[in-house]
Design a protein around this motif. Structure first.
Motif, PDB file in Angstrom:
ATOM      1  N   CYS A  55       8.963   9.258  -9.899  1.00  0.00           N
ATOM      2  CA  CYS A  55       7.873   8.893  -9.522  1.00  0.00           C
ATOM      3  C   CYS A  55       7.342   9.398  -8.014  1.00  0.00           C
ATOM      4  O   CYS A  55       6.189   9.693  -8.056  1.00  0.00           O
ATOM      5  CB  CYS A  55       8.113   7.399  -9.128  1.00  0.00           C
ATOM      6  SG  CYS A  55       6.614   6.497  -8.438  1.00  0.00           S
TER       7      CYS A  55
ATOM      8  N   GLU B 293      -2.887   8.202 -11.111  1.00  0.00           N
ATOM      9  CA  GLU B 293      -2.437   7.766  -9.745  1.00  0.00           C
ATOM     10  C   GLU B 293      -2.444   6.381  -9.797  1.00  0.00           C
ATOM     11  O   GLU B 293      -1.307   5.665  -8.978  1.00  0.00           O
ATOM     12  CB  GLU B 293      -3.652   8.162  -8.676  1.00  0.00           C
ATOM     13  CG  GLU B 293      -3.465   7.686  -7.338  1.00  0.00           C
ATOM     14  CD  GLU B 293      -4.398   8.437  -6.329  1.00  0.00           C
ATOM     15  OE1 GLU B 293      -4.315   8.249  -5.127  1.00  0.00           O
ATOM     16  OE2 GLU B 293      -5.599   8.594  -6.897  1.00  0.00           O
ATOM     17  N   ASP B 294      -3.111   5.700 -10.201  1.00  0.00           N
ATOM     18  CA  ASP B 294      -2.991   3.865 -10.415  1.00  0.00           C
ATOM     19  C   ASP B 294      -1.579   3.394 -10.713  1.00  0.00           C
ATOM     20  O   ASP B 294      -0.845   2.683 -10.198  1.00  0.00           O
ATOM     21  CB  ASP B 294      -4.223   3.373 -10.734  1.00  0.00           C
ATOM     22  CG  ASP B 294      -5.371   3.399 -10.322  1.00  0.00           C
ATOM     23  OD1 ASP B 294      -5.261   3.911  -8.920  1.00  0.00           O
ATOM     24  OD2 ASP B 294      -6.672   3.228 -10.806  1.00  0.00           O
ATOM     25  N   GLN B 295      -1.154   3.981 -11.998  1.00  0.00           N
ATOM     26  CA  GLN B 295      -0.065   3.875 -12.618  1.00  0.00           C
ATOM     27  C   GLN B 295       1.003   4.262 -11.802  1.00  0.00           C
ATOM     28  O   GLN B 295       1.993   3.396 -11.709  1.00  0.00           O
ATOM     29  CB  GLN B 295      -0.094   4.533 -13.958  1.00  0.00           C
ATOM     30  CG  GLN B 295      -1.054   3.976 -15.029  1.00  0.00           C
ATOM     31  CD  GLN B 295      -2.125   4.823 -15.010  1.00  0.00           C
ATOM     32  OE1 GLN B 295      -2.776   5.395 -14.135  1.00  0.00           O
ATOM     33  NE2 GLN B 295      -3.022   4.845 -16.298  1.00  0.00           N
TER      34      GLN B 295
ATOM     35  N   ARG C 161       1.356   4.541  -8.608  1.00  0.00           N
ATOM     36  CA  ARG C 161       1.310   3.751  -7.385  1.00  0.00           C
ATOM     37  C   ARG C 161       1.771   2.381  -7.933  1.00  0.00           C
ATOM     38  O   ARG C 161       2.701   1.737  -7.212  1.00  0.00           O
ATOM     39  CB  ARG C 161      -0.073   3.453  -6.548  1.00  0.00           C
ATOM     40  CG  ARG C 161      -0.659   4.751  -6.270  1.00  0.00           C
ATOM     41  CD  ARG C 161      -1.087   4.887  -4.837  1.00  0.00           C
ATOM     42  NE  ARG C 161      -1.825   6.088  -4.351  1.00  0.00           N
ATOM     43  CZ  ARG C 161      -0.980   7.038  -3.672  1.00  0.00           C
ATOM     44  NH1 ARG C 161       0.149   6.917  -3.500  1.00  0.00           N
ATOM     45  NH2 ARG C 161      -1.525   8.200  -3.554  1.00  0.00           N
ATOM     46  N   HIS C 162       1.345   1.744  -8.746  1.00  0.00           N
ATOM     47  CA  HIS C 162       1.992   0.490  -9.416  1.00  0.00           C
ATOM     48  C   HIS C 162       3.578   0.797  -9.504  1.00  0.00           C
ATOM     49  O   HIS C 162       4.470  -0.333  -9.140  1.00  0.00           O
ATOM     50  CB  HIS C 162       1.267   0.086 -10.582  1.00  0.00           C
ATOM     51  CG  HIS C 162       1.839  -1.124 -11.238  1.00  0.00           C
ATOM     52  ND1 HIS C 162       1.629  -2.531 -10.720  1.00  0.00           N
ATOM     53  CD2 HIS C 162       2.646  -1.312 -12.380  1.00  0.00           C
ATOM     54  CE1 HIS C 162       2.386  -3.199 -11.590  1.00  0.00           C
ATOM     55  NE2 HIS C 162       2.915  -2.614 -12.238  1.00  0.00           N
ATOM     56  N   TRP C 163       4.102   1.758 -10.283  1.00  0.00           N
ATOM     57  CA  TRP C 163       5.343   2.062 -10.709  1.00  0.00           C
ATOM     58  C   TRP C 163       6.157   1.927  -9.284  1.00  0.00           C
ATOM     59  O   TRP C 163       7.155   1.515  -9.049  1.00  0.00           O
ATOM     60  CB  TRP C 163       5.423   3.346 -11.439  1.00  0.00           C
ATOM     61  CG  TRP C 163       6.839   3.720 -11.897  1.00  0.00           C
ATOM     62  CD1 TRP C 163       7.842   2.684 -12.174  1.00  0.00           C
ATOM     63  CD2 TRP C 163       7.310   4.725 -12.272  1.00  0.00           C
ATOM     64  NE1 TRP C 163       8.990   3.580 -12.400  1.00  0.00           N
ATOM     65  CE2 TRP C 163       8.582   4.899 -12.443  1.00  0.00           C
ATOM     66  CE3 TRP C 163       6.835   6.362 -12.308  1.00  0.00           C
ATOM     67  CZ2 TRP C 163       9.442   5.656 -13.019  1.00  0.00           C
ATOM     68  CZ3 TRP C 163       7.453   7.316 -12.699  1.00  0.00           C
ATOM     69  CH2 TRP C 163       8.894   6.956 -12.970  1.00  0.00           C
ATOM     70  N   SER C 164       5.464   2.978  -8.328  1.00  0.00           N
ATOM     71  CA  SER C 164       6.283   3.039  -7.022  1.00  0.00           C
ATOM     72  C   SER C 164       6.323   1.572  -6.320  1.00  0.00           C
ATOM     73  O   SER C 164       7.668   1.267  -5.714  1.00  0.00           O
ATOM     74  CB  SER C 164       5.581   3.839  -6.212  1.00  0.00           C
ATOM     75  OG  SER C 164       4.268   3.527  -5.578  1.00  0.00           O
ATOM     76  N   GLU C 165       5.372   0.727  -6.335  1.00  0.00           N
ATOM     77  CA  GLU C 165       5.637  -0.704  -5.814  1.00  0.00           C
ATOM     78  C   GLU C 165       6.476  -1.590  -6.515  1.00  0.00           C
ATOM     79  O   GLU C 165       7.466  -2.088  -5.822  1.00  0.00           O
ATOM     80  CB  GLU C 165       4.317  -1.441  -5.915  1.00  0.00           C
ATOM     81  CG  GLU C 165       3.092  -0.656  -4.819  1.00  0.00           C
ATOM     82  CD  GLU C 165       1.791  -1.525  -5.169  1.00  0.00           C
ATOM     83  OE1 GLU C 165       1.453  -2.227  -6.144  1.00  0.00           O
ATOM     84  OE2 GLU C 165       0.824  -0.593  -4.739  1.00  0.00           O
ATOM     85  N   GLU C 166       6.535  -1.353  -7.730  1.00  0.00           N
ATOM     86  CA  GLU C 166       7.529  -1.934  -8.773  1.00  0.00           C
ATOM     87  C   GLU C 166       8.896  -1.453  -8.254  1.00  0.00           C
ATOM     88  O   GLU C 166       9.888  -2.284  -7.900  1.00  0.00           O
ATOM     89  CB  GLU C 166       7.478  -1.774 -10.197  1.00  0.00           C
ATOM     90  CG  GLU C 166       8.342  -2.142 -10.951  1.00  0.00           C
ATOM     91  CD  GLU C 166       8.473  -1.666 -12.175  1.00  0.00           C
ATOM     92  OE1 GLU C 166       9.304  -1.611 -12.912  1.00  0.00           O
ATOM     93  OE2 GLU C 166       7.160  -1.708 -12.894  1.00  0.00           O
TER      94      GLU C 166
ATOM     95  N   ARG D 110      10.131  -3.100  -5.239  1.00  0.00           N
ATOM     96  CA  ARG D 110      10.982  -4.472  -5.105  1.00  0.00           C
ATOM     97  C   ARG D 110      12.065  -4.738  -5.851  1.00  0.00           C
ATOM     98  O   ARG D 110      12.409  -5.657  -5.713  1.00  0.00           O
ATOM     99  CB  ARG D 110       9.722  -5.254  -6.055  1.00  0.00           C
ATOM    100  CG  ARG D 110       8.505  -5.638  -5.525  1.00  0.00           C
ATOM    101  CD  ARG D 110       7.646  -6.461  -6.049  1.00  0.00           C
ATOM    102  NE  ARG D 110       7.096  -5.927  -7.475  1.00  0.00           N
ATOM    103  CZ  ARG D 110       6.030  -5.172  -7.576  1.00  0.00           C
ATOM    104  NH1 ARG D 110       4.965  -5.018  -6.351  1.00  0.00           N
ATOM    105  NH2 ARG D 110       5.561  -4.973  -8.757  1.00  0.00           N
TER     106      ARG D 110
END
Length: 61
Positions: free
Chosen positions: A32, A48-50, A52-57, A60
């Protein structure tokens, strides 16, 4: 489950053994981060959006 045979060792490792493990999380985070670096350089902008979502996941977990 799919297995990857390590040639010459006679050892097989199931993908299920790695996914969800600390080693699997580290591998995901590495991939990632590498892909996010390509975005920062101007490549893969559509991801990019996907990413960033993956990195946030990943943070967590």
């Amino acid at each position: 489950m799919r297995s990857n045979l390590q040639e010459g060792t006679g050892n097989a490792q199931s993908a299920g053994d790695v996914l969800g493990s600390p080693a699997g999380l580290a591998a995901e985070a590495t991939v990632c981060a590498q892909l996010l670096q390509t975005v920062a350089r101007g490549d893969n902008l559509t991801l990019e959006d996907q990413l960033r979502h993956w990195s946030e996941e990943l943070r967590r977990r």
